[in-house]
Design an enzyme around this catalytic site. Structure first.
Site, mmCIF file in Angstrom:
data_model
loop_
_atom_site.group_PDB
_atom_site.id
_atom_site.type_symbol
_atom_site.label_atom_id
_atom_site.label_comp_id
_atom_site.label_asym_id
_atom_site.label_seq_id
_atom_site.Cartn_x
_atom_site.Cartn_y
_atom_site.Cartn_z
ATOM 1 N N TYR A 39 0.811 -1.224 0.000
ATOM 2 C CA TYR A 39 0.000 0.000 0.000
ATOM 3 C C TYR A 39 0.838 1.265 0.000
ATOM 4 O O TYR A 39 2.034 1.248 0.269
ATOM 5 C CB TYR A 39 -0.942 0.020 1.206
ATOM 6 C CG TYR A 39 -0.208 0.227 2.511
ATOM 7 C CD1 TYR A 39 -0.011 1.509 3.022
ATOM 8 C CD2 TYR A 39 0.298 -0.847 3.217
ATOM 9 C CE1 TYR A 39 0.678 1.701 4.208
ATOM 10 C CE2 TYR A 39 0.989 -0.659 4.409
ATOM 11 C CZ TYR A 39 1.174 0.616 4.886
ATOM 12 O OH TYR A 39 1.867 0.811 6.047
ATOM 13 N N PHE A 50 2.391 9.575 3.534
ATOM 14 C CA PHE A 50 2.781 9.470 4.931
ATOM 15 C C PHE A 50 3.206 8.060 5.311
ATOM 16 O O PHE A 50 3.840 7.850 6.330
ATOM 17 C CB PHE A 50 1.675 9.970 5.877
ATOM 18 C CG PHE A 50 0.396 9.182 5.794
ATOM 19 C CD1 PHE A 50 0.227 8.013 6.505
ATOM 20 C CD2 PHE A 50 -0.643 9.631 4.988
ATOM 21 C CE1 PHE A 50 -0.951 7.293 6.423
ATOM 22 C CE2 PHE A 50 -1.829 8.924 4.904
ATOM 23 C CZ PHE A 50 -1.979 7.745 5.620
ATOM 24 N N ASP A 51 2.881 7.071 4.475
ATOM 25 C CA ASP A 51 3.285 5.696 4.761
ATOM 26 C C ASP A 51 3.203 4.886 3.473
ATOM 27 O O ASP A 51 2.286 5.087 2.669
ATOM 28 C CB ASP A 51 2.365 5.088 5.826
ATOM 29 C CG ASP A 51 2.943 3.825 6.453
ATOM 30 O OD1 ASP A 51 4.119 3.499 6.206
ATOM 31 O OD2 ASP A 51 2.205 3.151 7.199
ATOM 32 N N ILE A 70 -7.182 0.603 10.910
ATOM 33 C CA ILE A 70 -8.285 1.572 10.904
ATOM 34 C C ILE A 70 -9.547 0.933 10.317
ATOM 35 O O ILE A 70 -9.467 -0.004 9.520
ATOM 36 C CB ILE A 70 -7.896 2.857 10.131
ATOM 37 C CG1 ILE A 70 -7.572 2.558 8.666
ATOM 38 C CG2 ILE A 70 -6.759 3.583 10.824
ATOM 39 C CD1 ILE A 70 -7.322 3.793 7.813
ATOM 40 N N TYR A 96 -8.229 7.652 11.525
ATOM 41 C CA TYR A 96 -7.713 7.741 12.888
ATOM 42 C C TYR A 96 -8.591 8.597 13.778
ATOM 43 O O TYR A 96 -8.584 8.443 14.995
ATOM 44 C CB TYR A 96 -6.283 8.299 12.882
ATOM 45 C CG TYR A 96 -5.320 7.374 12.198
ATOM 46 C CD1 TYR A 96 -4.853 6.234 12.847
ATOM 47 C CD2 TYR A 96 -4.886 7.617 10.906
ATOM 48 C CE1 TYR A 96 -3.975 5.367 12.223
ATOM 49 C CE2 TYR A 96 -4.005 6.758 10.277
ATOM 50 C CZ TYR A 96 -3.550 5.638 10.941
ATOM 51 O OH TYR A 96 -2.688 4.782 10.317
ATOM 52 N N PHE A 113 -5.665 5.703 0.321
ATOM 53 C CA PHE A 113 -4.732 4.592 0.261
ATOM 54 C C PHE A 113 -4.875 3.902 -1.088
ATOM 55 O O PHE A 113 -5.995 3.678 -1.560
ATOM 56 C CB PHE A 113 -5.030 3.548 1.352
ATOM 57 C CG PHE A 113 -4.783 4.036 2.746
ATOM 58 C CD1 PHE A 113 -3.526 3.921 3.311
ATOM 59 C CD2 PHE A 113 -5.805 4.597 3.488
ATOM 60 C CE1 PHE A 113 -3.298 4.362 4.612
ATOM 61 C CE2 PHE A 113 -5.588 5.043 4.786
ATOM 62 C CZ PHE A 113 -4.331 4.927 5.348
#
Length: 186
Positions: A39, A50-51, A70, A96, A113
């Protein structure tokens, strides 16, 4: 590829299929609740990543429905099949929210995502044969991903070479014109 599908009925989690799975692909079930995903997560407002698992080509594993991720992921990944790549957009209340957000993510952020469902597996205690088969399959997927990355890199190199050649041709034409201009006046 497709239109956004509202998975929650309130627009809180939407899914757009970017790459369809094969028709006979496996989906997460009660018998196969462990999922492996690849992902990239971005902030919807800025597009800032961010990830991601793309940088190190790693796989993230979690169990559907046990609250370890989540809400949006529990909802959306459950609707996917192995091989499918989807864009999952989630409002803060399905991400979140005000509690538990990592420091780099504003609590009121809508997140996007891009998720690839790589595998679905049973909980631990499965037969040894199925575990080794799954490992072999994951290794094959990793090889395919590496080959695709190599092809992309080669295509990028060819584009850069073509650009350089075109720039050289333009430069040569400009220099040729400059040379002709100086000779005519004398």
């Amino acid at each position: 590829m497709g239109d956004a599908i509202d998975l929650t009925g309130d627009g809180g989690v939407t899914k757009t299929i970017l790459t369809k799975s094969k028709l006979d692909a496996v989906a997460p079930t009660e018998d196969f609740p462990l999922v492996d995903v690849h992902y990239e997560g971005k902030l919807a407002d800025t597009g800032e990543v961010f990830d991601t698992t793309h940088e190190d080509n790693s796989i993230f594993t979690f169990e559907i429905g046990n609250g370890s991720v989540i809400k949006a992921w529990d909802i959306a990944v459950r609707t996917m099949k192995v091989g499918e790549i989807a864009r999952i957009t989630c409002k803060p209340e399905y991400a979140y929210g005000s509690a538990g957000a990592p420091p780099e993510i504003p609590p009121d952020a809508t997140l996007i995502f891009e998720v690839e469902l790589v595998a679905c597996r049973p909980r631990k205690g499965s037969s040894l044969g199925s575990v080794s088969e799954e490992r072999a399959r994951l290794e094959e997927l990793k090889k395919q991903r590496e080959m695709a990355a190599a092809v992309k890199e080669e295509e990028k190199k060819k584009r850069e070479e073509a650009k350089a050649a075109a720039a050289a041709r333009v430069q040569a034409k400009l220099e040729a014109k400059k040379g002709k201009g100086k000779g005519k006046g004398k």
